[in-house]
Design a protein around this motif. Structure first.
Motif, PDB file in Angstrom:
ATOM      1  N   THR A   1      24.160 -76.976  31.905  1.00 47.63           N
ATOM      2  CA  THR A   1      23.129 -76.179  31.240  1.00 47.63           C
ATOM      3  C   THR A   1      22.355 -75.347  32.249  1.00 47.63           C
ATOM      4  OG1 THR A   1      22.898 -77.870  29.522  1.00 47.63           O
ATOM      5  CG2 THR A   1      21.104 -76.281  29.738  1.00 47.63           C
TER       6      THR A   1
ATOM      7  N   THR B   1      27.468 -68.810  24.893  1.00 48.20           N
ATOM      8  CA  THR B   1      26.998 -70.188  25.020  1.00 48.20           C
ATOM      9  C   THR B   1      25.912 -70.294  26.083  1.00 48.20           C
ATOM     10  OG1 THR B   1      29.183 -71.026  24.380  1.00 48.20           O
ATOM     11  CG2 THR B   1      27.704 -72.564  25.494  1.00 48.20           C
TER      12      THR B   1
ATOM     13  N   SER C   1      22.700 -69.132  24.597  1.00 51.69           N
ATOM     14  CA  SER C   1      22.218 -70.101  23.611  1.00 51.69           C
ATOM     15  C   SER C   1      21.643 -71.343  24.297  1.00 51.69           C
ATOM     16  CB  SER C   1      23.340 -70.492  22.652  1.00 51.69           C
ATOM     17  OG  SER C   1      24.364 -71.199  23.327  1.00 51.69           O
ATOM     18  N   ASP C   2      22.231 -71.734  25.440  1.00 52.15           N
ATOM     19  CA  ASP C   2      21.688 -72.866  26.207  1.00 52.15           C
ATOM     20  C   ASP C   2      20.270 -72.575  26.687  1.00 52.15           C
ATOM     21  OD1 ASP C   2      23.916 -74.431  25.913  1.00 52.15           O
ATOM     22  OD2 ASP C   2      24.785 -73.932  27.869  1.00 52.15           O
TER      23      ASP C   2
ATOM     24  N   GLU D   1      18.017 -72.626  23.553  1.00 48.63           N
ATOM     25  CA  GLU D   1      17.885 -73.966  22.979  1.00 48.63           C
ATOM     26  C   GLU D   1      16.967 -74.856  23.807  1.00 48.63           C
ATOM     27  OE1 GLU D   1      20.700 -77.900  22.094  1.00 48.63           O
ATOM     28  OE2 GLU D   1      21.630 -75.940  22.488  1.00 48.63           O
ATOM     29  N   HIS D   2      17.079 -74.759  25.130  1.00 46.48           N
ATOM     30  CA  HIS D   2      16.283 -75.628  26.012  1.00 46.48           C
ATOM     31  C   HIS D   2      15.015 -74.948  26.538  1.00 46.48           C
ATOM     32  CE1 HIS D   2      19.338 -78.827  26.222  1.00 46.48           C
ATOM     33  NE2 HIS D   2      20.230 -77.861  26.216  1.00 46.48           N
TER      34      HIS D   2
END
Length: 433
Positions: free
Chosen positions: A96, A231, A234-235, A238-239
């Motif tokens: 991540t 991705t 989005s990581d 998201e975090h």
């Protein structure tokens, strides 16, 4: 292609300069994997990714920007990646975190394609530029002294004179003496010759050995650490890794910009207040950061060790190409590179001497005007004391406009300097650094 005659150099001199820089910075292929291994990244993965990122950035610098400057994963940024990003958050894996590096790398590229970073170089006041050069010189000399144990920790006074009877210190003093004598005698390639002599003495006295053999094949046990850009974004979303991306951006912009200015000034390649081909030079670390994150390493930066190659005569991108070729070869000689880079007495004298050469910039600071002198002084003082180039630059950028405003000279300060003064203040107060 490299305009050797125009830059007053020769192919032989450029090759020697490339070899010199390589040996002063090759420690990164050992140190970087050791640091990121603490975040859970396999050693072999980071070793190979470090070399790939270094080759990508340094070749770009040499072939497209024609500067003798090397690009590699930055020290400090790897520690921040390991401790402040992965180590401080249980729910963030190193995969991540590499997504955040990738996003930051893409933003680097976008910024580098705009006039923004070029204008930043032009906007930095001359006294701050000179302070950055001198501060980095003092910083790398201090690193060289500590690496060899010539300076040691002290419980009350931070540092003290180290054990001059230790083998490491004796070898470093020998290398320093040989190198400085050769430089005083104006012997070409003195820095590299000094390293060869020190290495030979270390080998025959039993302090340098190649117990793990000579060859090993590079590998990527994890494959690609970032395989899908969508991705990666989005990581970050998201975090909530916005502060992480911002920190990577801010530190890399100023570490690289400051280092490039320092090395270009040392080599006499600046044209007044401007750095020719600045956009291509600044793109080099942006591209390298993105490439490095895909294979598994932390953000890259221009390496101040490039100044050792400049001191050895490097003036063009041929020096950078030589560095990139040697790093490619190093991928197959991991045990040898590990042994040589593991003995800091071989490379530290070059850092100490180059630090001395870079202190020449102190004479170009306007010491008679405190509003110009004090910010430069803060930079010079804080870089070695905080072990951070970006922190030194931050303090200079914050103090400079403040002093000008007090004097009613706020119009003399470029708007970009005000902008980054605010950003640096925010970083120092509220973000990890």
């Amino acid at each position: 292609m490299f305009k050797l005659q125009e830059n007053g150099t020769t192919a032989k001199r450029e090759i020697v300069a490339g070899i010199t820089t390589f040996f002063t910075m090759v420690y990164i292929v050992v140190v970087n994997p050791m640091i990121l291994q603490s975040a859970g990244v396999p050693f072999d993965q980071v070793f190979t990714a470090t070399i790939i990122a270094t080759i990508a950035g340094t070749l770009w610098m040499g072939l497209l920007a024609n500067y003798p400057i090397a690009i590699a994963p930055g020290m400090g940024l790897n520690v921040y990646f390991t401790v402040s990003v992965v180590g401080a958050h249980e729910n963030i894996s190193y995969m991540t975190a590499f997504s955040a590096v990738f996003v930051a790398g893409l933003l680097f590229i976008i910024l580098s394609l705009t006039p923004f970073r070029e204008k930043l170089i032009e906007a930095i006041p001359n006294n701050l530029k000179q302070g950055i050069t001198a501060g980095i010189g003092l910083f790398i000399a201090f690193i060289g002294l500590r690496m060899t144990g010539l300076i040691a920790d002290h419980p009350d006074n931070l540092v003290q004179l180290g054990d001059l009877h230790s083998p490491q210190a004796l070898l470093a003093l020998l290398g320093l003496a040989v190198t400085i004598v050769l430089m005083v005698l104006k012997v070409n390639g003195a820095l590299f010759i000094g390293m060869v002599v020190t290495g030979a003495v270390a080998y025959f006295t039993g302090h340098l050995s190649f117990d793990n053999g000579l060859l090993s094949f590079p590998s990527l046990p994890e494959g690609l650490t970032v395989s899908n850009p969508i991705t990666a974004f989005s990581d970050v979303l998201e975090h909530g890794l916005y502060a992480v991306v911002f920190s990577f951006l801010l530190v890399t912009i100023f570490d690289t910009t400051g280092t490039m200015i320092a090395v270009a000034q040392q080599a006499g390649l600046m044209k007044g207040e401007k750095m020719p081909r600045a956009r291509q030079a600044l793109l080099a670390d942006s591209v390298a950061t993105s490439v490095g994150s895909v294979f598994g390493t932390s953000p890259t930066s221009a390496y101040i060790e490039s100044s050792t190659g400049v001191a050895a005569g490097g003036r063009t991108g041929l020096t950078a190409v030589v560095i990139a070729v040697l790093f490619a070869l190093a991928a197959f000689f991991g045990p040898v590179v590990s042994a040589v880079s593991g003995l800091s007495a071989i490379t530290a004298p070059a850092l100490i001497i180059v630090g001395c050469l870079m202190m020449e910039s102190v004479a170009k600071i306007d010491w008679k005007n405190l509003d110009e002198a004090f910010p430069a002084f803060l930079i010079i003082l804080s870089m070695p004391l905080t072990s951070s180039i970006s922190t030194g630059i931050a303090l200079g950028f914050i103090s400079y406009p403040l002093l000008k405003m007090v004097q009613g000279k706020f119009r003399q300060v470029h708007p970009l300097v005000y902008l980054f003064a605010v950003l640096f203040f925010y970083q120092l107060m509220f973000l990890p650094h």
